[in-house]
Write an enzyme that holds these catalytic residues in place. Structure first.
Site, PDB file in Angstrom:
ATOM      1  N   GLY A  11       0.829  -1.210   0.000  1.00 30.41           N
ATOM      2  CA  GLY A  11       0.000   0.000   0.000  1.00 30.41           C
ATOM      3  C   GLY A  11       0.860   1.255   0.000  1.00 30.41           C
ATOM      4  O   GLY A  11       0.621   2.203  -0.757  1.00 30.41           O
ATOM      5  N   GLU A  40      14.508  -5.365  13.240  1.00 32.68           N
ATOM      6  CA  GLU A  40      13.445  -5.287  14.238  1.00 32.68           C
ATOM      7  C   GLU A  40      13.128  -3.823  14.513  1.00 32.68           C
ATOM      8  O   GLU A  40      14.055  -3.020  14.691  1.00 32.68           O
ATOM      9  CB  GLU A  40      13.922  -5.962  15.528  1.00 32.68           C
ATOM     10  CG  GLU A  40      12.894  -6.922  16.085  1.00 32.68           C
ATOM     11  CD  GLU A  40      13.313  -7.431  17.434  1.00 32.68           C
ATOM     12  OE1 GLU A  40      12.548  -7.240  18.382  1.00 32.68           O
ATOM     13  OE2 GLU A  40      14.430  -7.980  17.514  1.00 32.68           O
ATOM     14  N   ASP A  69       8.314   5.333   8.501  1.00 32.82           N
ATOM     15  CA  ASP A  69       7.598   4.681   9.589  1.00 32.82           C
ATOM     16  C   ASP A  69       6.362   5.531   9.837  1.00 32.82           C
ATOM     17  O   ASP A  69       6.452   6.756   9.913  1.00 32.82           O
ATOM     18  CB  ASP A  69       8.451   4.574  10.855  1.00 32.82           C
ATOM     19  CG  ASP A  69       7.871   3.511  11.789  1.00 32.82           C
ATOM     20  OD1 ASP A  69       7.809   2.334  11.376  1.00 32.82           O
ATOM     21  OD2 ASP A  69       7.456   3.846  12.908  1.00 32.82           O
ATOM     22  N   SER A  70       5.235   4.869   9.886  1.00 31.01           N
ATOM     23  CA  SER A  70       3.987   5.621   9.910  1.00 31.01           C
ATOM     24  C   SER A  70       2.956   4.881  10.740  1.00 31.01           C
ATOM     25  O   SER A  70       3.159   3.724  11.115  1.00 31.01           O
ATOM     26  CB  SER A  70       3.487   5.831   8.475  1.00 31.01           C
ATOM     27  OG  SER A  70       3.506   4.612   7.761  1.00 31.01           O
ATOM     28  N   PHE A 149      -5.422   1.317   2.107  1.00 27.90           N
ATOM     29  CA  PHE A 149      -4.897   0.160   2.831  1.00 27.90           C
ATOM     30  C   PHE A 149      -4.943   0.475   4.331  1.00 27.90           C
ATOM     31  O   PHE A 149      -5.313   1.585   4.728  1.00 27.90           O
ATOM     32  CB  PHE A 149      -3.470  -0.174   2.380  1.00 27.90           C
ATOM     33  CG  PHE A 149      -2.442   0.857   2.793  1.00 27.90           C
ATOM     34  CD1 PHE A 149      -2.264   2.021   2.063  1.00 27.90           C
ATOM     35  CD2 PHE A 149      -1.648   0.665   3.924  1.00 27.90           C
ATOM     36  CE1 PHE A 149      -1.335   2.979   2.458  1.00 27.90           C
ATOM     37  CE2 PHE A 149      -0.695   1.608   4.312  1.00 27.90           C
ATOM     38  CZ  PHE A 149      -0.552   2.773   3.578  1.00 27.90           C
ATOM     39  N   GLY A 150      -4.548  -0.484   5.131  1.00 34.06           N
ATOM     40  CA  GLY A 150      -4.431  -0.262   6.569  1.00 34.06           C
ATOM     41  C   GLY A 150      -5.718   0.293   7.178  1.00 34.06           C
ATOM     42  O   GLY A 150      -6.803  -0.251   6.990  1.00 34.06           O
ATOM     43  N   TYR A 151      -5.586   1.409   7.891  1.00 31.86           N
ATOM     44  CA  TYR A 151      -6.711   2.005   8.617  1.00 31.86           C
ATOM     45  C   TYR A 151      -7.529   2.972   7.765  1.00 31.86           C
ATOM     46  O   TYR A 151      -8.439   3.633   8.281  1.00 31.86           O
ATOM     47  CB  TYR A 151      -6.188   2.728   9.866  1.00 31.86           C
ATOM     48  CG  TYR A 151      -5.469   1.828  10.852  1.00 31.86           C
ATOM     49  CD1 TYR A 151      -6.172   1.068  11.786  1.00 31.86           C
ATOM     50  CD2 TYR A 151      -4.077   1.725  10.850  1.00 31.86           C
ATOM     51  CE1 TYR A 151      -5.517   0.242  12.688  1.00 31.86           C
ATOM     52  CE2 TYR A 151      -3.404   0.903  11.747  1.00 31.86           C
ATOM     53  CZ  TYR A 151      -4.129   0.166  12.661  1.00 31.86           C
ATOM     54  OH  TYR A 151      -3.474  -0.649  13.551  1.00 31.86           O
ATOM     55  N   LYS A 172      -6.012  11.194  -2.032  1.00 32.79           N
ATOM     56  CA  LYS A 172      -5.504  10.982  -0.668  1.00 32.79           C
ATOM     57  C   LYS A 172      -4.101  11.584  -0.535  1.00 32.79           C
ATOM     58  O   LYS A 172      -3.810  12.301   0.422  1.00 32.79           O
ATOM     59  CB  LYS A 172      -5.477   9.481  -0.337  1.00 32.79           C
ATOM     60  CG  LYS A 172      -4.845   9.192   1.026  1.00 32.79           C
ATOM     61  CD  LYS A 172      -4.671   7.704   1.302  1.00 32.79           C
ATOM     62  CE  LYS A 172      -3.746   7.489   2.499  1.00 32.79           C
ATOM     63  NZ  LYS A 172      -3.363   6.085   2.698  1.00 32.79           N
ATOM     64  N   HIS A 177      -0.548  12.466   5.296  1.00 36.10           N
ATOM     65  CA  HIS A 177       0.698  12.476   6.071  1.00 36.10           C
ATOM     66  C   HIS A 177       1.887  12.067   5.197  1.00 36.10           C
ATOM     67  O   HIS A 177       2.937  12.684   5.226  1.00 36.10           O
ATOM     68  CB  HIS A 177       0.533  11.523   7.253  1.00 36.10           C
ATOM     69  CG  HIS A 177       0.047  10.142   6.882  1.00 36.10           C
ATOM     70  ND1 HIS A 177      -0.992   9.925   5.999  1.00 36.10           N
ATOM     71  CD2 HIS A 177       0.485   8.899   7.224  1.00 36.10           C
ATOM     72  CE1 HIS A 177      -1.180   8.625   5.849  1.00 36.10           C
ATOM     73  NE2 HIS A 177      -0.289   7.987   6.578  1.00 36.10           N
TER      74      HIS A 177
END
Ligand code: ITT
Length: 190
Positions: A11, A40, A69-70, A149-151, A172, A177
């Site tokens: 996504g 990690e 990173d989001s 995708f995601g939320y 979008k 963001h």
């Protein structure tokens, strides 16, 4: 100009490549990302995790590389899922993550939330800069729309009057963001 992008999230990659074509920059996925063991994500902040990923993957790239990173911060949940966004429901995937947020929020009328994206740029293992973007919205009582995708399907964006799951990628990205962080990065790259 060409920059390399390290993400295992299709996504995110779709959005970055679409933005690249609109903004006139070649954004190439790092080849063979799947064959490289993922680091990690031990950071407590989006900045720490973005830097950790960019520094690590840039050692495998032939030039400048970025990673993001989001995640989603829900105010009534004390900022959760935050850096745990991808694995909030223990790695069970987007649908389970969405369900868990909706369950934890219940009927709480206080539903403000934001997406945050931090992009880190690195070369040969060294982070050069970070860029942050945010977008404010509200958590719906149920998911709406099958896009994104995601939320996205439960993130209501008041200026559009609908969820991010109900708009196309270009619309979008113009307000998101990730769009904000990427435009800042492109300004810095020149
Ligand atoms: P990489 O680390 O390989 O890039 P990831 O999915 O693990 O992939 P993150 O650790 O940054 O990436 O987690 C981001 C999560 O936050 C993502 O899986 C979604 O659940 C959520 N998220 C981030 N940006 C989003 C967006 O624009 N729309 C919907 N959900 C988003």
């Amino acid at each position: 100009m060409k920059v390399w992008c390290a993400t295992g999230n299709p996504g995110k990659l779709r959005e970055f490549r679409l933005a690249g074509s609109v903004l006139g920059i070649e954004i190439e996925p790092l080849p063979d990302l799947k064959s490289i063991e993922a680091p990690e994500e031990t950071g407590a902040t989006f900045e720490e995790n973005a830097c950790l990923k960019a520094a690590y993957y840039s050692r495998f790239a032939p030039g400048i590389l970025f990673a993001d990173d989001s995640g989603l911060e829900v105010d009534a949940l004390g900022g959760e899922p935050g850096v745990l966004s991808a694995r909030y429901a223990g790695g069970a995937g987007d649908d389970a993550n969405n369900e868990l947020v909706l369950e934890r929020l219940g009927d709480n009328p206080h539903r403000t939330a934001r997406f945050v994206c931090v992009i880190a740029v690195a070369e040969a293992g060294v982070v050069k800069a970070t860029f942050r973007g945010t977008v404010e919205g509200e958590i719906l009582h149920e998911i709406r729309g099958g896009g994104g995708f995601g939320y996205d399907p439960m993130f209501y964006y008041p200026p559009f009057g609908c969820s991010f799951g109900e708009v196309d990628g270009e619309r979008k990205f113009a307000v998101s963001h990730r769009g904000e962080a990427l435009r800042k990065m492109l300004g810095w790259l020149g």
